[in-house]
Scaffold this motif. Structure first.
Motif, PDB file in Angstrom:
ATOM      1  N   LYS A   1      16.831  13.987   0.553  1.00  0.00           N
ATOM      2  CA  LYS A   1      17.119  12.974   1.540  1.00  0.00           C
ATOM      3  C   LYS A   1      16.652  11.626   1.009  1.00  0.00           C
ATOM      4  CE  LYS A   1      17.055  13.818   6.429  1.00  0.00           C
ATOM      5  NZ  LYS A   1      16.236  14.132   7.562  1.00  0.00           N
ATOM      6  N   SER A   2      17.438  10.609   1.224  1.00  0.00           N
ATOM      7  CA  SER A   2      17.086   9.283   0.755  1.00  0.00           C
ATOM      8  C   SER A   2      15.932   8.723   1.578  1.00  0.00           C
ATOM      9  CB  SER A   2      18.287   8.357   0.862  1.00  0.00           C
ATOM     10  OG  SER A   2      17.900   7.050   0.540  1.00  0.00           O
ATOM     11  N   LYS A   3      14.910   8.228   0.932  1.00  0.00           N
ATOM     12  CA  LYS A   3      13.769   7.663   1.632  1.00  0.00           C
ATOM     13  C   LYS A   3      14.063   6.262   2.149  1.00  0.00           C
ATOM     14  CE  LYS A   3      10.268  10.304  -0.774  1.00  0.00           C
ATOM     15  NZ  LYS A   3       9.068  10.279  -1.600  1.00  0.00           N
ATOM     16  N   ARG A   4      15.069   5.630   1.606  1.00  0.00           N
ATOM     17  CA  ARG A   4      15.432   4.286   2.034  1.00  0.00           C
ATOM     18  C   ARG A   4      16.318   4.304   3.270  1.00  0.00           C
ATOM     19  NH1 ARG A   4      16.807   0.996  -3.477  1.00  0.00           N
ATOM     20  NH2 ARG A   4      14.924   1.621  -4.599  1.00  0.00           N
ATOM     21  N   ASN A   5      16.920   5.417   3.543  1.00  0.00           N
ATOM     22  CA  ASN A   5      17.871   5.541   4.630  1.00  0.00           C
ATOM     23  C   ASN A   5      17.145   5.956   5.916  1.00  0.00           C
ATOM     24  OD1 ASN A   5      20.393   5.296   5.574  1.00  0.00           O
ATOM     25  ND2 ASN A   5      21.182   7.202   4.724  1.00  0.00           N
ATOM     26  N   LYS A   6      16.351   5.059   6.497  1.00  0.00           N
ATOM     27  CA  LYS A   6      15.593   5.355   7.701  1.00  0.00           C
ATOM     28  C   LYS A   6      16.104   4.513   8.858  1.00  0.00           C
ATOM     29  CE  LYS A   6      11.268   6.659   5.551  1.00  0.00           C
ATOM     30  NZ  LYS A   6       9.835   6.392   5.427  1.00  0.00           N
ATOM     31  N   ILE A   7      16.032   5.074  10.047  1.00  0.00           N
ATOM     32  CA  ILE A   7      16.434   4.352  11.251  1.00  0.00           C
ATOM     33  C   ILE A   7      15.226   3.583  11.762  1.00  0.00           C
ATOM     34  CG2 ILE A   7      17.239   4.622  13.610  1.00  0.00           C
ATOM     35  CD1 ILE A   7      18.628   7.190  12.708  1.00  0.00           C
ATOM     36  N   VAL A   8      15.415   2.291  11.991  1.00  0.00           N
ATOM     37  CA  VAL A   8      14.350   1.432  12.476  1.00  0.00           C
ATOM     38  C   VAL A   8      14.781   0.882  13.827  1.00  0.00           C
ATOM     39  CG1 VAL A   8      13.012  -0.666  12.043  1.00  0.00           C
ATOM     40  CG2 VAL A   8      13.702   0.794  10.138  1.00  0.00           C
ATOM     41  N   THR A   9      13.974   1.120  14.858  1.00  0.00           N
ATOM     42  CA  THR A   9      14.301   0.581  16.175  1.00  0.00           C
ATOM     43  C   THR A   9      13.809  -0.854  16.268  1.00  0.00           C
ATOM     44  OG1 THR A   9      12.241   1.412  17.079  1.00  0.00           O
ATOM     45  CG2 THR A   9      14.147   2.836  17.268  1.00  0.00           C
ATOM     46  N   LEU A  10      14.595  -1.680  16.910  1.00  0.00           N
ATOM     47  CA  LEU A  10      14.266  -3.094  17.027  1.00  0.00           C
ATOM     48  C   LEU A  10      13.742  -3.443  18.416  1.00  0.00           C
ATOM     49  CD1 LEU A  10      17.342  -4.552  15.148  1.00  0.00           C
ATOM     50  CD2 LEU A  10      15.050  -4.159  14.263  1.00  0.00           C
ATOM     51  N   SER A  11      13.618  -2.458  19.284  1.00  0.00           N
ATOM     52  CA  SER A  11      13.162  -2.746  20.646  1.00  0.00           C
ATOM     53  C   SER A  11      11.644  -2.884  20.680  1.00  0.00           C
ATOM     54  CB  SER A  11      13.602  -1.645  21.606  1.00  0.00           C
ATOM     55  OG  SER A  11      12.901  -0.466  21.319  1.00  0.00           O
ATOM     56  N   LYS A  12      11.176  -3.676  21.581  1.00  0.00           N
ATOM     57  CA  LYS A  12       9.742  -3.922  21.730  1.00  0.00           C
ATOM     58  C   LYS A  12       9.153  -3.090  22.873  1.00  0.00           C
ATOM     59  CE  LYS A  12       9.666  -7.268  18.714  1.00  0.00           C
ATOM     60  NZ  LYS A  12       8.899  -7.266  17.507  1.00  0.00           N
ATOM     61  N   ILE A  13       9.956  -2.262  23.515  1.00  0.00           N
ATOM     62  CA  ILE A  13       9.514  -1.478  24.660  1.00  0.00           C
ATOM     63  C   ILE A  13       8.687  -0.295  24.191  1.00  0.00           C
ATOM     64  CG2 ILE A  13      10.295  -0.111  26.619  1.00  0.00           C
ATOM     65  CD1 ILE A  13      12.837  -1.808  26.588  1.00  0.00           C
TER      66      ILE A  13
END
Length: 117
Positions: free
Chosen positions: A3-15
Motif C-alpha cells: 500500500k502506498s504510504k503517500r496515499n492517505k486520506i486527510v480530513t480538513l474539518s475542524k470538528i
C-alpha cells in the motif's frame, strides 16, 4: 503489492468527535432533570431487557413515564453520591439498590400501596 504510504486520506474539518464522556454527561443531566420532573423514582432489576414482554411494557408506559438504562456508576453519579450531591431529598437511599442489571423507572402516575423508602 504494498500500500502506498503517500496515499492517505486527510480530513480538513475542524470538528472534534463527541466521545463517550459527552454521552455520559448527557445521561447524567437527563436523569437529574427527570428526577425533578417526574413524581416517583423506582430502581428495577431485569434478567433479559430484550424480552418481548418487557418491550411491550415499555411501549405501554412510553407516554407517561421514562426508563433509563445505562452504566450503574453513571446513574449513581446522576442521583448523587452524597447528601450534598443528591438531586432531591432522600434520593441517595436508592444508591444501595443500583448495581448489577438495574435500571431507573420514573413514572408520572403513582401506584396505590407502593413502599416509600
Amino acid at each position: 503489492m504494498h500500500k502506498s504510504k503517500r496515499n492517505k486520506i486527510v480530513t480538513l474539518s475542524k470538528i472534534k468527535k463527541k466521545g463517550r464522556e459527552h454521552n455520559k454527561e448527557q445521561l447524567v443531566n437527563a436523569i437529574r432533570q427527570s428526577v425533578e420532573d417526574y413524581t416517583s423514582t423506582y430502581v428495577f432489576r431485569f434478567e433479559n431487557m430484550r424480552n418481548l414482554k418487557f418491550k411491550n411494557f415499555r411501549e405501554q408506559l412510553k407516554s407517561n413515564s421514562r426508563f433509563y438504562m445505562g452504566s450503574n456508576k453513571v446513574m449513581q453519579v446522576a442521583l448523587g453520591l452524597t447528601l450534598l450531591d443528591e438531586v432531591s431529598s432522600g434520593i441517595f437511599k436508592l444508591l444501595k439498590f443500583v448495581g448489577g442489571n438495574t435500571d431507573l423507572f420514573l413514572p408520572t402516575i403513582q401506584r396505590r400501596g407502593h413502599k416509600v423508602i
